[in-house]
Design a protein around this motif. Structure first.
Motif, mmCIF file in Angstrom:
data_model
loop_
_atom_site.group_PDB
_atom_site.id
_atom_site.type_symbol
_atom_site.label_atom_id
_atom_site.label_comp_id
_atom_site.label_asym_id
_atom_site.label_seq_id
_atom_site.Cartn_x
_atom_site.Cartn_y
_atom_site.Cartn_z
ATOM 1 N N SER B 440 0.738 -1.481 0.085
ATOM 2 C CA SER B 440 0.055 0.074 0.053
ATOM 3 C C SER B 440 0.945 1.160 0.022
ATOM 4 C CB SER B 440 -0.928 0.106 1.096
ATOM 5 O OG SER B 440 -1.690 -1.274 1.185
ATOM 6 N N SER B 441 2.184 1.015 -0.246
ATOM 7 C CA SER B 441 3.196 2.351 -0.090
ATOM 8 C C SER B 441 2.739 3.158 -1.333
ATOM 9 C CB SER B 441 4.563 1.991 0.025
ATOM 10 O OG SER B 441 4.672 1.079 1.150
ATOM 11 N N PRO B 442 2.809 4.372 -1.038
ATOM 12 C CA PRO B 442 2.846 5.326 -2.206
ATOM 13 C C PRO B 442 3.972 5.390 -3.155
ATOM 14 C CG PRO B 442 3.034 6.613 -0.511
ATOM 15 C CD PRO B 442 3.199 5.198 -0.009
ATOM 16 N N ARG B 443 3.741 5.213 -4.628
ATOM 17 C CA ARG B 443 4.800 5.090 -5.442
ATOM 18 C C ARG B 443 4.912 6.141 -6.343
ATOM 19 N NH1 ARG B 443 5.955 -0.461 -4.013
ATOM 20 N NH2 ARG B 443 3.833 -1.195 -3.176
ATOM 21 N N PRO B 444 6.170 6.672 -6.863
ATOM 22 C CA PRO B 444 6.492 7.664 -7.839
ATOM 23 C C PRO B 444 5.667 7.350 -9.134
ATOM 24 C CG PRO B 444 8.505 6.505 -7.251
ATOM 25 C CD PRO B 444 7.486 6.057 -6.276
ATOM 26 N N GLN B 445 5.633 8.398 -9.982
ATOM 27 C CA GLN B 445 5.168 8.142 -11.166
ATOM 28 C C GLN B 445 5.990 7.052 -12.032
ATOM 29 O OE1 GLN B 445 5.007 11.809 -13.426
ATOM 30 N NE2 GLN B 445 3.304 10.905 -14.795
ATOM 31 N N ASN B 446 5.330 6.424 -12.902
ATOM 32 C CA ASN B 446 6.009 5.696 -13.883
ATOM 33 C C ASN B 446 6.517 4.176 -12.951
ATOM 34 O OD1 ASN B 446 5.678 7.121 -15.925
ATOM 35 N ND2 ASN B 446 7.528 8.111 -15.547
ATOM 36 N N VAL B 625 7.910 -2.472 -10.659
ATOM 37 C CA VAL B 625 8.520 -2.027 -11.840
ATOM 38 C C VAL B 625 8.703 -0.599 -12.060
ATOM 39 C CG1 VAL B 625 7.952 -4.271 -13.092
ATOM 40 C CG2 VAL B 625 6.780 -2.313 -13.536
ATOM 41 N N GLU B 626 9.427 -0.420 -12.750
ATOM 42 C CA GLU B 626 9.654 1.227 -13.267
ATOM 43 C C GLU B 626 9.602 1.150 -14.843
ATOM 44 O OE1 GLU B 626 11.713 4.896 -11.697
ATOM 45 O OE2 GLU B 626 13.009 3.580 -12.146
ATOM 46 N N VAL B 627 8.970 2.081 -15.689
ATOM 47 C CA VAL B 627 8.956 2.114 -16.881
ATOM 48 C C VAL B 627 9.505 3.697 -17.425
ATOM 49 C CG1 VAL B 627 6.318 2.844 -16.927
ATOM 50 C CG2 VAL B 627 7.416 1.997 -19.109
ATOM 51 N N ASP B 628 10.347 3.750 -18.411
ATOM 52 C CA ASP B 628 10.603 4.830 -18.955
ATOM 53 C C ASP B 628 9.851 5.230 -19.967
ATOM 54 O OD1 ASP B 628 12.019 6.837 -20.110
ATOM 55 O OD2 ASP B 628 14.034 5.977 -20.094
ATOM 56 N N PRO B 629 9.067 6.079 -19.643
ATOM 57 C CA PRO B 629 8.203 6.528 -20.920
ATOM 58 C C PRO B 629 8.871 7.053 -22.227
ATOM 59 C CG PRO B 629 7.989 7.976 -19.210
ATOM 60 C CD PRO B 629 8.866 6.973 -18.660
ATOM 61 N N GLU B 630 9.976 7.399 -21.992
ATOM 62 C CA GLU B 630 10.544 8.095 -23.190
ATOM 63 C C GLU B 630 11.434 6.729 -24.194
ATOM 64 O OE1 GLU B 630 11.128 11.271 -24.020
ATOM 65 O OE2 GLU B 630 10.006 11.562 -22.385
ATOM 66 N N THR B 631 11.636 5.716 -23.491
ATOM 67 C CA THR B 631 12.094 4.628 -24.240
ATOM 68 C C THR B 631 11.531 3.200 -24.212
ATOM 69 O OG1 THR B 631 13.393 3.777 -22.097
ATOM 70 C CG2 THR B 631 14.627 5.374 -23.745
ATOM 71 N N GLY B 632 10.383 3.127 -23.158
ATOM 72 C CA GLY B 632 9.500 2.059 -23.018
ATOM 73 C C GLY B 632 10.284 0.946 -22.404
ATOM 74 N N VAL B 633 11.638 1.208 -21.846
ATOM 75 C CA VAL B 633 12.320 0.129 -21.160
ATOM 76 C C VAL B 633 11.636 -0.142 -19.824
ATOM 77 C CG1 VAL B 633 14.424 -0.327 -19.934
ATOM 78 C CG2 VAL B 633 14.587 0.559 -22.217
ATOM 79 N N VAL B 634 11.337 -1.449 -19.436
ATOM 80 C CA VAL B 634 10.913 -1.741 -17.994
ATOM 81 C C VAL B 634 11.906 -2.460 -17.248
ATOM 82 C CG1 VAL B 634 9.173 -3.421 -17.137
ATOM 83 C CG2 VAL B 634 8.729 -2.170 -19.031
#
Lengths: 163, 775
Positions: B440-446, B625-634
């Motif tokens: 339930s922890s808040p997570r940053p964008q992406n 996971v983290e996704v980089d919206p500029e590159t699509g790398v997960v």
């Protein structure tokens, strides 16, 4: 065509003819019976055929035997029984870092070339340095645990992994 | 007696202890022998000429040039097999030992050269001329399922000798096997749904990549056939070789050295018939050792397309699910029918439904054959089903753990009609995964977090035998047909025998399989070894213990209930005798041995799977996971799994199994994909182009919680493990990525695919906002 070479293999002098197109892995496995270098990808990606030439890891699947002239080769068979191997093997056993074992001798040899590298100060740098050795079984965590354990303890230095 | 056979944790000598692997030292020394390290006298080297075309008639093969090559001993083609019925396949007997008149995929063996060296054999292949007549091909599921599709196989379906699937249906076009089940009123369930999630999904072909490629040495000498092979199921190989070459079972000997990984790729029969056939012609032992590109077209994971619909009420009660799936088994069925059935079983997911309808199809195409790969079926379906559960939660504004808590099957619940009820506590498992991920922890964008839970029908056909021998020096040898392929089977089998006999695991030796001496074991796969073969070992060791007790009763002159077994001795009546002394007393010399036999068979000896599976393997894991919206790398930042194993015989090995499965799951989820051209050519057939996870793909944080509810059917309440996390991870990653805002319906999650999805989602959002403005 063949070439006369002189090389030091696991501390012993080798002098003999090798075919010019003979790969190091075939020379080691077929001619010398040193089976610890394992064949897999054959394109220098997986690292399972790694041996040390002049202290540096090379993929024996993509290295010609005739290029050994004047060089020093270490395979896993030459490292077994050294204090370094004992320390590292203990760590691999302790952390269950061996599964099918096909990549294992290569992991040990690559580690040997790395573990006295002072630039390898943390897990991240070690992961980068080891990336040329693939393992499909362990998922790497166990191997990294074993390597970190040994690095952190200074036992490798005591055991004298130095080239 | 009873007190002797109980195993209280405190007095455990081997079970529950992370004892050292028995094979680790020789593997670390490089001296462990794999098939490719063996050299029977006069061994020849084989090289295989493979088809360049996906579907063609072979008009002629001219081998004279190869046969005339210096150092070539024999060349095999389909013409050499006219005295045999040369078709095999444990599920469907559809595959010729070597192409006969026709090729059905790029890479199908057409000819084999046996020569005095590998170099000579390889070079001689270029001296073989093959003339083809092209046939129309069906290299994709869509083409194979089209009404006017070219047929990959014609003629009647021939059941294989070990399909275990009941009465096999007739082939329909290119559909070689159909599986399905349903219950409840699907229409009614969907009619009262507040939410229906409906989508289509694509799963890729994947290569198992065991680092040791398929390697076989065969020697067909007179009536006897000896095979050394990197095979997971030596007894099934023996049976198929026996039938193919019309040699009695006893005259076929299969010897299994260490395997350099398997993961299902070495299950059932692979290169063995070809090696035996060329050896039969050459009259000498012949080795066939695949290159990686050859192993890639020997077996792979099924690619699949699927349509799934999930219905739920406004309160978040899961009501109904409809699943249709088509699995591409390539040109030969291999284990495709079983994979299809297991995928079908995984379709509903572990939930309480009012109505379910599952239809699964196994489809021939003109591509390389697909078979087993760790967690098959479950890996195919779990990411689809679990992403739909997440989507229901999202649309209803429910927490994704809560919706599972409310809908997961309870212990004993019906997974599918006619099957064993659920034998695990899934809610407890989900809670552990969520807690480990700080759910339930808040997570940053992406960034996003996801988890998944599913079930894998595990255990295969439960037939295993074992022999335990207690020698005159008090040492124990276990003979059991489970293959050591890296999972630690020899260590665990030794621990089980040691525990029963009250010895440390170090007193037990477990040898590799030689079918001439090792008792029968059906197979090494489906997470069955500890559970099924382990049970046979436990029974065999118990018999040995019984013999010891009988001897002690006589020797010590006391009743069994007064005897205490501990530390390799039996005490009673004020005296103690070691096992060595008991054996000496029994036989009157320092020799002899006590032998126990154990065997496990299906309940009632039915031979059917009606009351299967042996157990339901829990497939559960979570990821951040983290996704980089500029590159699509997960990037996978954190992974958490639960190994719900009943009882961990060796806790550290359990954890290491989960970690290995996690990394394969990450590969399957993020980048592993075999790509075929329109013409059926495998485009990425080297490790340069087919990437598997490396050290650098290791998530920074991984945790594995072992759950021991002692609810498994194996020894000490154990059940299998090692596959579940592979099925769970792609699902968890897909769900975590959706939580980060990117909803994917095709694997793997390559940067290109993810980036495209982000772009198209942004375009849709832009268009929507434009429309709003102009309204």
């Amino acid at each position: 065509m063949s070439t006369m070479i002189t090389a030091t293999i696991n501390g012993r002098r080798f002098r003999g003819e090798v075919e010019d197109n003979e790969l190091l892995i075939d020379f080691l496995r077929e001619d010398l019976g040193l089976i610890g270098a394992r064949q897999s990808c054959e394109v220098e990606v997986c690292g399972s055929c790694t041996v040390l030439v002049d202290g540096l890891p090379v993929s024996s699947c993509c290295y010609l035997a005739c290029d050994l002239d004047g060089k020093v080769v270490e395979t896993i068979e030459g490292v077994v029984g050294t204090a370094f191997h004992e320390v590292l093997a203990d760590a691999f056993v302790r952390h269950a870092a061996v599964q099918c074992g096909y990549c294992t001798p290569a992991m040990v040899l690559t580690a040997k070339s790395l573990l006295d590298d002072e630039r390898l100060t943390d897990e991240e740098s070690l992961r980068r340095a080891m990336r040329g050795n693939l393992c499909r079984c362990t998922g790497y965590r166990a191997i990294l645990d074993a390597l970190m354990d040994v690095m952190g303890s200074g036992r490798v230095a005591e055991a004298g992994s130095g080239r | 007696m009873t007190q002797l056979l109980e195993h209280p944790a405190k007095s455990s000598t081997a079970i529950g202890l992370s004892v050292d692997r028995v094979d680790a030292r020789e593997k670390l020394a490089g001296s462990a022998e794999y098939t490719g390290d063996l050299h029977p006298p006069s061994m020849l080297y084989g090289a295989v000429l493979r088809s360049q075309f996906a579907h063609a008639e072979i008009e002629s093969i001219d081998t004279t040039g190869a046969e005339a090559t210096d150092g070539v001993i024999a060349v095999l083609t389909g013409d050499d097999l006219t005295d045999l019925d040369p078709y095999y396949g444990h599920a469907l007997r559809d595959r010729p030992i070597i192409a006969i008149g026709k090729v059905r995929f790029v890479g199908e063996p057409i000819a084999v050269v046996a020569a005095k060296s590998q170099t000579i054999a390889d070079a001689a292949l270029s001296a073989i001329d093959v003339s083809y007549r092209m046939l129309p091909h069906a290299t994709t599921l869509d083409r194979a399922l089209a009404p006017d599709a070219p047929l990959v196989h014609e003629g009647p379906v021939r059941p294989g000798l070990a399909h275990g699937l009941g009465k096999l249906p007739e082939r329909e076009g290119n559909v070689c096997y159909r599986y399905g089940f349903s219950f409840g009123d699907v229409d009614a369930a969907f009619a009262r749904a507040a939410v229906v999630v409906d989508d289509e999904y694509v799963f890729p072909a994947v290569y198992q990549y065991s680092m040791e490629t398929h390697t076989t040495i065969a020697h067909h000498r007179g009536r006897e056939i000896t095979v050394w092979s990197s095979c997971q199921h030596p007894f099934l190989v023996r049976q198929e070789i026996s039938e193919l070459f019309e040699v009695p079972l006893d005259d076929v000997r299969v010897i299994v050295p260490y395997l350099g990984g398997g993961f299902g790729s070495k299950s059932y029969t692979k290169m063995e018939p070809l090696a035996v056939a060329i050896s039969r012609k050459a009259g000498l032992p012949v080795r066939i050792m695949n290159r990686v590109d050859e192993s890639m077209v020997t077996t792979r994971r099924h690619n699949m397309k699927c349509r799934m619909r999930t219905a739920a009420s406004a309160e978040g009660q899961l009501l109904g699910r409809v699943v249709e799936m088509w699995l591409d088994t390539g040109a030969y069925a291999d284990n495709g029918p079983r994979v299809t059935a297991t995928a079908g079983d995984a379709g509903p997911g572990p939930y309480r439904w009012e109505a379910v309808d599952v239809k699964a199809r196994c489809v021939y195409t003109n591509t390389s054959p697909a078979g087993s790969y760790r967690a098959f079926g479950a890996t195919h379906l779990q990411w689809i089903g679990e992403s739909q559960v997440d989507e229901v939660a999202r649309r209803l504004g429910l927490d994704r753990v809560e919706i599972r808590r409310a809908n997961l099957l309870p212990r004993g619940g019906q997974v599918r009609p006619g099957a064993k009820g659920l034998d695990a506590d899934l809610v407890g498992d989900v809670e552990k995964v969520a807690a480990a991920l700080d759910w339930s922890s808040p997570r940053p964008q992406n960034r996003g977090v996801g988890l998944s839970v599913g079930l894998l029908a595990a255990g295969a056909h439960p037939v295993s035998m074992a022999t335990v021998r207690l020698g005159a020096d008090g040492g124990v040898t276990v003979l059991v047909g489970t293959t050591e392929l890296g999972q630690g089977a020899r260590t665990v089998m030794g621990q089980i025998a040691a525990e029963v006999l009250g010895l440390p695991a170090s007193r037990v030796v477990v040898r590799g399989t030689d079918t001439s001496y090792t008792p029968y074991d059906r197979s090494t796969g489906a997470s069955r070894s500890t559970t099924v073969a382990g049970k046979a070992v436990e029974d065999a060791a118990t018999q040995v213990l019984e013999e010891l007790i009988k001897t002690a009763e006589m020797a010590l002159g006391v009743e069994r209930h007064e005897l205490v077994v501990s530390e390799g001795r039996i005490t009673g009546g004020g005296a103690a005798m070691t096992y060595e002394e008991l054996i000496e007393r029994r036989f009157g010399l320092k020799g002899g041995e006590l032998i126990g036999q154990g065997h496990v068979g299906p309940r009632g000896g039915s031979g059917g799977f009606a009351d299967g599976p042996v157990f339901w393997e829990v497939c559960i894991g979570g990821a951040e996971v983290e996704v980089d919206p500029e590159t699509g790398v997960v990037t996978v930042l954190r992974v958490s799994t639960v190994a719900d194993v009943g009882k961990a015989i060796n806790p550290l090995l359990v954890r290491r199994q989960d970690e290995g499965a996690v990394m394969q799951g990450i590969g399957n989820a993020l980048f592993e994909e075999m790509r075929f051209s329109e013409d059926g050519l495998l485009l990425n057939d080297t490790l340069l182009d087919y990437r598997i996870p490396s050290f650098e793909d290791l998530p920074p944080s991984m945790s594995c919680t072992i759950v021991e509810n002692e609810d498994g059917p194996g020894p000490f309440g154990a059940k299998g493990c090692g596959e579940g996390a592979l099925a769970a991870l792609p699902a968890a990653i897909v769900n975590a990525l959706a939580d980060a805002g990117v909803h994917m319906s095709e694997l793997p999650l390559t940067p290109e695919r993810v980036w495209e999805k982000i772009q198209s989602a942004q375009r849709i959002r832009k268009n929507d906002s434009k429309e709003e403005r102009y309204q």
